[in-house]
Enzyme design. Structure first.
Site, PDB file in Angstrom:
ATOM      1  N   LYS A  77      -9.443  78.818   4.206  1.00  0.00           N
ATOM      2  CA  LYS A  77      -8.203  79.495   3.801  1.00  0.00           C
ATOM      3  C   LYS A  77      -8.034  79.325   2.292  1.00  0.00           C
ATOM      4  O   LYS A  77      -7.657  78.269   1.814  1.00  0.00           O
ATOM      5  CB  LYS A  77      -6.976  78.936   4.523  1.00  0.00           C
ATOM      6  CG  LYS A  77      -5.815  79.926   4.409  1.00  0.00           C
ATOM      7  CD  LYS A  77      -4.454  79.303   4.382  1.00  0.00           C
ATOM      8  CE  LYS A  77      -4.038  78.741   3.058  1.00  0.00           C
ATOM      9  NZ  LYS A  77      -3.865  79.721   1.949  1.00  0.00           N
ATOM     10  N   GLU A 105      -8.440  66.316  -2.214  1.00  0.00           N
ATOM     11  CA  GLU A 105      -8.632  66.240  -3.673  1.00  0.00           C
ATOM     12  C   GLU A 105      -7.325  66.734  -4.272  1.00  0.00           C
ATOM     13  O   GLU A 105      -6.990  67.906  -4.156  1.00  0.00           O
ATOM     14  CB  GLU A 105      -9.832  67.106  -4.053  1.00  0.00           C
ATOM     15  CG  GLU A 105     -10.438  66.695  -5.367  1.00  0.00           C
ATOM     16  CD  GLU A 105      -9.827  67.443  -6.513  1.00  0.00           C
ATOM     17  OE1 GLU A 105      -8.862  66.897  -7.104  1.00  0.00           O
ATOM     18  OE2 GLU A 105     -10.290  68.552  -6.802  1.00  0.00           O
ATOM     19  N   CYS A 135      -7.054  69.755 -12.256  1.00  0.00           N
ATOM     20  CA  CYS A 135      -6.618  68.471 -11.711  1.00  0.00           C
ATOM     21  C   CYS A 135      -7.058  67.319 -12.610  1.00  0.00           C
ATOM     22  O   CYS A 135      -6.447  66.270 -12.618  1.00  0.00           O
ATOM     23  CB  CYS A 135      -7.153  68.299 -10.300  1.00  0.00           C
ATOM     24  SG  CYS A 135      -8.910  68.606 -10.183  1.00  0.00           S
TER      25      CYS A 135
HETATM   26  O1  TXE Z   1      -0.525  74.199  -4.514  1.00  0.00           O
HETATM   27  P1  TXE Z   1      -0.573  73.842  -2.983  1.00  0.00           P
HETATM   28  P2  TXE Z   1       0.546  75.023  -5.342  1.00  0.00           P
HETATM   29  C1  TXE Z   1      -0.937  70.934  -8.104  1.00  0.00           C
HETATM   30  C2  TXE Z   1      -0.277  71.366  -9.393  1.00  0.00           C
HETATM   31  C3  TXE Z   1       0.612  72.468  -8.953  1.00  0.00           C
HETATM   32  C4  TXE Z   1       1.050  71.971  -7.607  1.00  0.00           C
HETATM   33  C5  TXE Z   1       1.531  73.030  -6.675  1.00  0.00           C
HETATM   34  O2  TXE Z   1       0.489  70.310  -9.919  1.00  0.00           O
HETATM   35  O3  TXE Z   1       1.707  72.656  -9.797  1.00  0.00           O
HETATM   36  O4  TXE Z   1      -0.089  71.356  -7.076  1.00  0.00           O
HETATM   37  O5  TXE Z   1       0.615  74.093  -6.633  1.00  0.00           O
HETATM   38  C6  TXE Z   1      -2.168  75.682   0.939  1.00  0.00           C
HETATM   39  N1  TXE Z   1      -0.274  73.544   5.203  1.00  0.00           N
HETATM   40  N2  TXE Z   1      -2.256  71.507  -7.884  1.00  0.00           N
HETATM   41  O6  TXE Z   1       1.881  75.050  -4.700  1.00  0.00           O
HETATM   42  O7  TXE Z   1       0.696  74.137  -2.270  1.00  0.00           O
HETATM   43  C7  TXE Z   1      -1.987  76.826  -0.033  1.00  0.00           C
HETATM   44  O8  TXE Z   1      -1.850  78.050   0.666  1.00  0.00           O
HETATM   45  C8  TXE Z   1      -1.535  73.873   4.900  1.00  0.00           C
HETATM   46  C9  TXE Z   1      -3.350  70.607  -8.021  1.00  0.00           C
HETATM   47  O9  TXE Z   1      -0.045  76.321  -5.645  1.00  0.00           O
HETATM   48  O10 TXE Z   1      -1.097  72.473  -2.902  1.00  0.00           O
HETATM   49  C10 TXE Z   1      -3.245  76.724  -0.864  1.00  0.00           C
HETATM   50  O11 TXE Z   1      -4.333  77.328  -0.162  1.00  0.00           O
HETATM   51  N3  TXE Z   1      -1.886  74.442   3.741  1.00  0.00           N
HETATM   52  C11 TXE Z   1      -4.625  71.186  -7.668  1.00  0.00           C
HETATM   53  C12 TXE Z   1      -3.469  75.209  -0.944  1.00  0.00           C
HETATM   54  O12 TXE Z   1      -2.703  74.656   0.134  1.00  0.00           O
HETATM   55  C13 TXE Z   1      -0.919  74.663   2.827  1.00  0.00           C
HETATM   56  C14 TXE Z   1      -4.825  72.609  -7.513  1.00  0.00           C
HETATM   57  C15 TXE Z   1      -3.011  74.570  -2.251  1.00  0.00           C
HETATM   58  O13 TXE Z   1      -1.660  74.894  -2.459  1.00  0.00           O
HETATM   59  C16 TXE Z   1       0.421  74.329   3.086  1.00  0.00           C
HETATM   60  C17 TXE Z   1      -3.628  73.381  -7.364  1.00  0.00           C
HETATM   61  C18 TXE Z   1       0.742  73.727   4.339  1.00  0.00           C
HETATM   62  N4  TXE Z   1       1.981  73.384   4.656  1.00  0.00           N
HETATM   63  C19 TXE Z   1      -2.405  72.812  -7.561  1.00  0.00           C
HETATM   64  N5  TXE Z   1       1.158  74.662   1.995  1.00  0.00           N
HETATM   65  C20 TXE Z   1      -5.864  70.411  -7.820  1.00  0.00           C
HETATM   66  N6  TXE Z   1      -5.966  69.229  -7.211  1.00  0.00           N
HETATM   67  O14 TXE Z   1      -6.784  70.860  -8.465  1.00  0.00           O
HETATM   68  C21 TXE Z   1       0.315  75.196   1.090  1.00  0.00           C
HETATM   69  N7  TXE Z   1      -0.944  75.204   1.594  1.00  0.00           N
END
Ligand code: TXE
Length: 504
Positions: free
Chosen positions: A183, A259, A293
């Site tokens: 996903k 991660e 990250c």
């Molecule tokens: O990421 P999310 P978001 C950090 C960064 C950013 C914050 C939020 O600080 O501002 O996270 O970003 C899926 N059950 N990073 O909201 O929510 C979602 O659809 C299952 C760090 O965009 O973590 C997507 O595919 N899945 C980072 C994935 O999780 C769920 C990279 C990541 O989304 C879900 C990005 C749920 N309940 C953001 N809710 C890194 N480590 O590199 C969301 N998703």
């Protein structure tokens, strides 16, 4: 060359059980070009029904399909076919990601050209996965272990490096013999769908081995995380979402690798080569618009060189060319998502309110400054105290906090005074200091006199709140395997049936 002239939305289908399909409901959602702020494609909005079909297909492929009877050597060859097809389509895949995610074309081409190495490496590893004969402490027994794939794996991937982070998971999972459902982030699904079309559909991979469910996290993501036939979740994303995924997955004892975020210290000692460290500090925070990250978002500078260093740093950051990410000369592109744009701006306000001194940027970048709808100027805050929110919380944008330190002990104390532990940088010419500080930093990766380097060969992952498990290197494949112990009794049965059979 990326074409933005057509206004008609491209309509994607998703790939489940070897077929191109719409979501069962027929629903779609728009995906946006972060540079223009305009929608450019429609993506199937998968929900629980689609997840069920995809997981069932993956479970069938794992249990009975041609994939599960392939020899490990043949699996390795399949990975090498994937690698060759990525090489063939690297430029196109890079352009799609630029369109959907706003990453620089120069960085993207480098990424998609490097990605095949993951498939070559794990392709080579596929037939080196082996158990052991164990000299168990009974002469009549023959004992051995089998290293078996865990089963159906679900990958939940983020928007900041969609293809690369899917590839990091896919290569070891396939080498181990697993089947997968991916996903991607709802903000950036297109590059994975193009990857399925150009690479997987042509690589002679049996139906059901790799499936994609595009959709929202709370719906498609949670359906995947809670599905009883999913054995392992590999997640990259924010720490709060990672905690939720971990909690849901633990209810059915799924294996989980996470991660997550970071707030990495990039430490500059006064015995460093200053120009190298300035360039390393810039690449640590302004590359990928800070949306990484491993961003070196806390720059720790020794007080003896603080003023000289900061002057050079600000001068170089001020030169950064903002603009269209599809142009080779652009150095800082747009923020990928509207919520992320708002989040970055709100942290700039928080830092100002906390008393940090903004010496560069500090707000949106206008069209005249090379910016556009979702651009934030490269921003540098001085006089940051490590206990401020701007120093403790992940911003995930081009915002640098500069913190002074006195000596080595002070630097290590500040570096480790944080919930996260993903990466760290150390700039010094002293070998003793380099090794000493690398050992004392609580982080999964420490770079000395470089920053933001990754390789398929080097394990990658977090200490503390930055995650669980490791991607890349030999270690990553262990996350997709489980060990079975087999006992063969070649002697007489019998003995006392009411007591455990222990050694003599
Ligand atoms: O990421 P999310 P978001 C950090 C960064 C950013 C914050 C939020 O600080 O501002 O996270 O970003 C899926 N059950 N990073 O909201 O929510 C979602 O659809 C299952 C760090 O965009 O973590 C997507 O595919 N899945 C980072 C994935 O999780 C769920 C990279 C990541 O989304 C879900 C990005 C749920 N309940 C953001 N809710 C890194 N480590 O590199 C969301 N998703």
């Amino acid at each position: 060359m990326l074409d933005r002239t057509t206004t008609e939305l491209k309509k994607y289908r998703t790939y489940i059980d070897g077929k191109w399909v719409d979501a069962a409901s027929g629903k779609t959602f728009q995906t946006f070009d972060p540079y223009t702020g305009e929608p450019w494609a429609l993506i199937p909005k998968c929900e629980k029904a689609d997840v069920d079909i995809a997981v069932e297909a993956a479970a069938r492929a794992f249990d009975t399909g041609p994939w599960c009877s392939l020899t490990q050597t043949a699996r390795g060859k399949a990975l090498r076919r994937i690698a060759a097809l990525i090489e063939k389509h690297a430029e196109h895949l890079a352009e799609i990601e630029v369109r959907d995610n706003g990453k620089l074309i120069s960085e993207m081409v480098a990424q998609t050209r490097y990605l095949p190495e993951w498939f070559y490496y794990y392709g080579g590893l596929a037939d080196k996965i082996q158990g052991a004969v164990v000299p168990v402490d009974r002469p009549e027994h023959f004992n051995y272990t089998l290293r078996e794939p865990v089963g159906v794996c679900a990958f939940i991937t983020p928007w900041n490096s969609p293809l690369m982070l899917a590839g990091w998971k896919l290569a070891p999972a396939l080498a181990a013999g697993c089947t997968v459902v991916i996903k991607p982030s709802e903000y950036t699904s297109a590059s994975l769908l193009e990857f399925m079309r150009l690479v997987i559909a042509d690589a002679d991979i049996p139906p059901g081995v790799i499936n994609v469910v595009t959709g929202y996290g709370a719906v498609a993501g949670e359906a995947l995380v809670t599905h009883p036939k999913v054995a392992k979740i590999a997640f990259t994303g924010g720490t709060a979402t990672g905690a939720r995924v971990n909690e849901l997955a633990s209810r059915s004892f799924k294996k989980v690798s996470l991660e997550l975020g970071g707030k990495s210290p990039n430490i500059v000692f006064d015995d460093c080569i200053i120009d190298d460290a300035v360039s390393g500090a810039i690449s640590g925070i302004f590359a990928a618009t800070g949306q990484t990250c491993i961003a070196g978002s806390r720059l720790l500078v020794q007080e003896t060189i603080h003023d000289v260093f900061v002057e050079k740093l600000v001068a170089m950051a001020r030169q950064a060319r903002l603009g269209d990410p599809s142009k080779a000369e652009t150095q800082v592109g747009p923020v990928t998502t509207p919520p992320q744009y708002e989040k970055i701006l709100s942290y700039i306000d928080i830092a100002k309110a906390e008393g940090a001194r903004c010496v560069l940027g500090g707000g949106p970048a206008t069209k005249e400054e090379g910016g556009g709808r979702y651009f934030v100027k490269p921003t540098i805050f001085l006089d940051v105290d490590n206990r401020m929110r701007i120093a403790q919380e992940e911003v995930f944008g081009p915002v640098l906090s500069v913190i002074r330190f006195k000596d080595e002990d002070d630097a290590v104390r500040i570096a480790n005074d944080i919930a996260y532990g993903l990466g760290a940088g150390v700039w010094t010419q002293s070998v003793k200091r380099a090794h000493g500080v690398a050992k004392r930093i609580k982080a999964g990766t420490v770079w000395v006199n470089t920053y933001r380097a990754v390789s398929f060969l080097m394990p990658f992952g977090g200490y503390k709140a930055s995650g669980l498990g490791r991607e890349n290197g030999m270690e990553a494949i262990d996350g997709y395997l489980q060990t079975k112990s087999v006992w063969i009794n070649n002697g007489p049965g019998g003995g006392n049936p009411f007591i455990m059979k222990t050694a003599s």
